[in-house]
Design an enzyme around this catalytic site. Structure first.
Site, short mmCIF file in Angstrom:
data_model
loop_
_atom_site.label_atom_id
_atom_site.label_comp_id
_atom_site.label_asym_id
_atom_site.label_seq_id
_atom_site.Cartn_x
_atom_site.Cartn_y
_atom_site.Cartn_z
N GLU A 103 -85.31 -2.14 44.40
CA GLU A 103 -83.57 -2.09 44.05
C GLU A 103 -83.39 -1.00 43.11
OE1 GLU A 103 -82.31 -6.45 44.32
OE2 GLU A 103 -83.12 -6.41 42.07
N GLY B 223 -74.97 -4.42 42.32
CA GLY B 223 -73.59 -5.07 42.04
C GLY B 223 -72.46 -3.94 41.86
P1 PGA Z 1 -76.00 -7.44 44.63
O1 PGA Z 1 -77.33 -7.95 43.58
O2 PGA Z 1 -76.54 -7.78 45.92
O3 PGA Z 1 -74.92 -8.28 44.07
O4 PGA Z 1 -76.07 -5.99 44.46
C1 PGA Z 1 -78.68 -7.80 43.77
C2 PGA Z 1 -79.78 -7.99 42.88
O5 PGA Z 1 -79.35 -8.00 41.56
O6 PGA Z 1 -80.96 -8.32 43.25
#
Ligand code: PGA
Length: 243
Positions: free
Chosen positions: A166, A172
């Site tokens: 990630e 986010g």
């Molecule tokens: P998001 O979060 O899909 O809202 O970007 C992913 C995560 O924090 O695992």
């Protein structure tokens, strides 16, 4: 076509009413059996979710555990407790915990160890921040994280572990990464782990960061992306019909 593993990370969102509606909508989606869906609700709703699960393809995860199993640690939750409620997975080392709760690799290592001893599965998050990304240090950062989390170089270290890549700048923000670049990186990391631990099988790896209804399939089409870790978009049951 592989069966993708989709982790729905609710973070600090939801209530009983929202969960009940989510499950109602989820029941109307036919393709749930085409994926392994893992829901990680706020810990207080783990049992509520468990009572509503209607399909064997759906299981539960905790978003976090403490580094202790019991004792005078007000406000904390142990791996044995989440196992007792019925969770099969634990998300470990999410960047929000690393940054907001100052969890370092040492703490994350201890948690992975506790999850392993409890015979649950860790979903271990790795990924570079925006500065590292801009400096072309993605590979280096990920490999450093892997080396410090699995430093004993034993095969047991990586049993029951799934890695979620990630990139922090993508979480986010609406700025998801390029699926082809992620494929290349994940292939590289899988190969590194395979050689380091001398194992025959590839480790499972997920992508997470601004995945949504539109881009999910572009990631899942990549041969080495085994699934997705999804925050925001996964709070809407409709998201799962797009996969
Ligand atoms: P998001 O979060 O899909 O809202 O970007 C992913 C995560 O924090 O695992």
């Amino acid at each position: 076509m592989k069966k993708p593993l989709i982790i729905s990370n609710w973070k600090l969102n939801g209530n009983k009413n929202i969960i009940d509606n989510f499950i109602k909508k989820l029941k109307l989606i036919n393709n749930i059996k085409n994926m392994s869906l893992v829901i990680a609700p706020p810990i207080i709703y783990l049992e509520h979710f468990k009572n509503l699960i209607f399909d064997k393809n759906i299981s539960l995860a905790a978003q976090n555990i403490d580094i202790h199993n019991f004792g005078a640690f007000t406000g904390e939750i142990s791996v044995d407790m989440v196992k007792d409620i019925g969770a099969k997975y634990v998300i470990i080392g999410h960047s929000e915990r690393r940054i907001l709760h100052k969890e370092d690799n040492n703490i994350i290592f201890k948690k992975i160890d506790l999850v392993k001893k409890a015979n649950l599965i860790s979903i271990v998050c790795i990924g570079e921040n925006e500065i590292e990304y801009k400096n072309n240090e993605t590979k280096k950062t990920c490999i450093n994280q892997i080396n410090s989390l699995f430093y004993q170089n034993k095969i047991e270290d990586i049993k029951n572990i799934i890695i979620a890549y990630e990139p922090i700048w993508a979480i986010g923000t609406g700025k998801s990464a390029d699926p082809e670049k992620i494929q290349y990186l994940i292939r590289y990391i899988k190969k590194y782990i395979k050689n380091k631990f001398n194992i025959s099988e590839d480790i499972l790896m997920l992508y997470g960061g601004s995945v949504n209804e539109k881009n999910a399939k572009n990631f899942l089409q990549q041969p080495d992306i085994d699934g997705l870790l999804v925050g925001n978009a996964s709070l809407e049951a409709n998201f799962f019909s797009s996969i």
